[in-house]
Scaffold this motif. Sequence first.
Motif, mmCIF file in Angstrom:
data_model
loop_
_atom_site.group_PDB
_atom_site.id
_atom_site.type_symbol
_atom_site.label_atom_id
_atom_site.label_comp_id
_atom_site.label_asym_id
_atom_site.label_seq_id
_atom_site.Cartn_x
_atom_site.Cartn_y
_atom_site.Cartn_z
ATOM 1 N N UNK A 40 54.803 39.707 47.211
ATOM 2 C CA UNK A 40 53.989 40.895 46.965
ATOM 3 C C UNK A 40 53.617 41.773 45.974
ATOM 4 N N UNK A 41 54.911 41.625 44.888
ATOM 5 C CA UNK A 41 54.467 42.240 43.619
ATOM 6 C C UNK A 41 53.710 41.341 42.908
ATOM 7 N N UNK A 42 53.444 40.228 43.031
ATOM 8 C CA UNK A 42 52.398 39.426 42.461
ATOM 9 C C UNK A 42 51.086 39.700 42.791
ATOM 10 N N UNK A 43 50.914 39.904 44.430
ATOM 11 C CA UNK A 43 49.627 40.430 44.619
ATOM 12 C C UNK A 43 49.371 42.020 44.313
ATOM 13 N N UNK A 44 50.156 42.543 44.032
ATOM 14 C CA UNK A 44 50.043 44.077 43.369
ATOM 15 C C UNK A 44 49.533 43.851 41.955
ATOM 16 N N UNK A 45 50.157 42.938 41.023
ATOM 17 C CA UNK A 45 49.778 42.711 39.779
ATOM 18 C C UNK A 45 48.571 42.249 39.709
ATOM 19 N N UNK A 46 48.133 41.334 40.628
ATOM 20 C CA UNK A 46 46.807 40.634 40.592
ATOM 21 C C UNK A 46 45.834 41.780 40.939
ATOM 22 N N UNK A 47 45.896 42.597 41.930
ATOM 23 C CA UNK A 47 45.076 43.586 42.081
ATOM 24 C C UNK A 47 44.867 44.471 41.040
ATOM 25 N N UNK A 48 45.844 44.888 40.347
ATOM 26 C CA UNK A 48 45.823 45.829 39.231
ATOM 27 C C UNK A 48 44.934 45.026 38.068
ATOM 28 N N UNK A 49 45.269 43.969 37.759
ATOM 29 C CA UNK A 49 44.617 43.152 36.710
ATOM 30 C C UNK A 49 43.122 43.167 36.910
ATOM 31 N N UNK A 50 42.661 42.856 38.415
ATOM 32 C CA UNK A 50 41.166 42.670 38.790
ATOM 33 C C UNK A 50 40.640 43.945 38.651
ATOM 34 N N UNK A 51 41.414 45.128 39.023
ATOM 35 C CA UNK A 51 40.678 46.363 38.778
ATOM 36 C C UNK A 51 40.466 46.640 37.395
ATOM 37 N N UNK A 52 41.544 46.322 36.536
ATOM 38 C CA UNK A 52 41.380 46.603 34.872
ATOM 39 C C UNK A 52 40.160 45.781 34.530
ATOM 40 N N UNK A 53 39.901 44.454 35.137
ATOM 41 C CA UNK A 53 38.890 43.786 34.736
ATOM 42 C C UNK A 53 37.505 44.352 34.958
ATOM 43 N N UNK A 54 37.363 44.746 36.209
ATOM 44 C CA UNK A 54 35.945 45.255 36.766
ATOM 45 C C UNK A 54 35.840 46.639 35.955
ATOM 46 N N UNK A 55 36.887 47.647 35.929
ATOM 47 C CA UNK A 55 36.610 48.793 35.256
ATOM 48 C C UNK A 55 36.196 48.509 33.720
ATOM 49 N N UNK A 56 36.969 47.714 33.156
ATOM 50 C CA UNK A 56 36.619 47.147 31.720
ATOM 51 C C UNK A 56 35.293 46.791 31.505
#
Length: 153
Positions: A40-56
């Motif tokens: 679950x923590x890996x999934x949350x990290x993956x979500x955060x990194x994708x949001x960072x990439x999209x926003x960036x």
Amino acid sequence: MAVCALIGAALMAAVDEIVFHQLLNWHHFYDRSTPPIGLLSDGLLHTAELLGLVAGFVLYADMRRRGTLSPAHARAGLFLGLGAFQLFDGIVDHKVLRIHQIRYGVDLLPYDLAWNGLGLALLGVGAVLAVRAGRISGPPGRPGPSKPPEPSR
């Protein structure tokens, strides 16, 4: 620089998560609980990194559209973000909070030295590029010595 630093940090998080969490299966983002919580923590990290990439990338595209993107500052920001994530993960996540280690059941010193050394090297490259960018074009968003100010009407 900040926009590309966000992209760099998210990109390094993606590399960490894909290579070390999924492909090598050396650790999860949070290893101090059960395997399902680690996943679950890996999934949350993956979500955060994708949001960072999209926003960036949305912010990056907007800067390009408005003509305010400085390629030299963008490169510096990318390396600063890559190194900042790597070093933060190596020092704060691995050593201070101890939420996971790079590997388990091995001597950690060579892994820690390589992990943090890479982070320092990436930060160093970013710092050199940032200094060069400042010398070439001045602060981001402002005309520097290579761009004369536009005539007033």
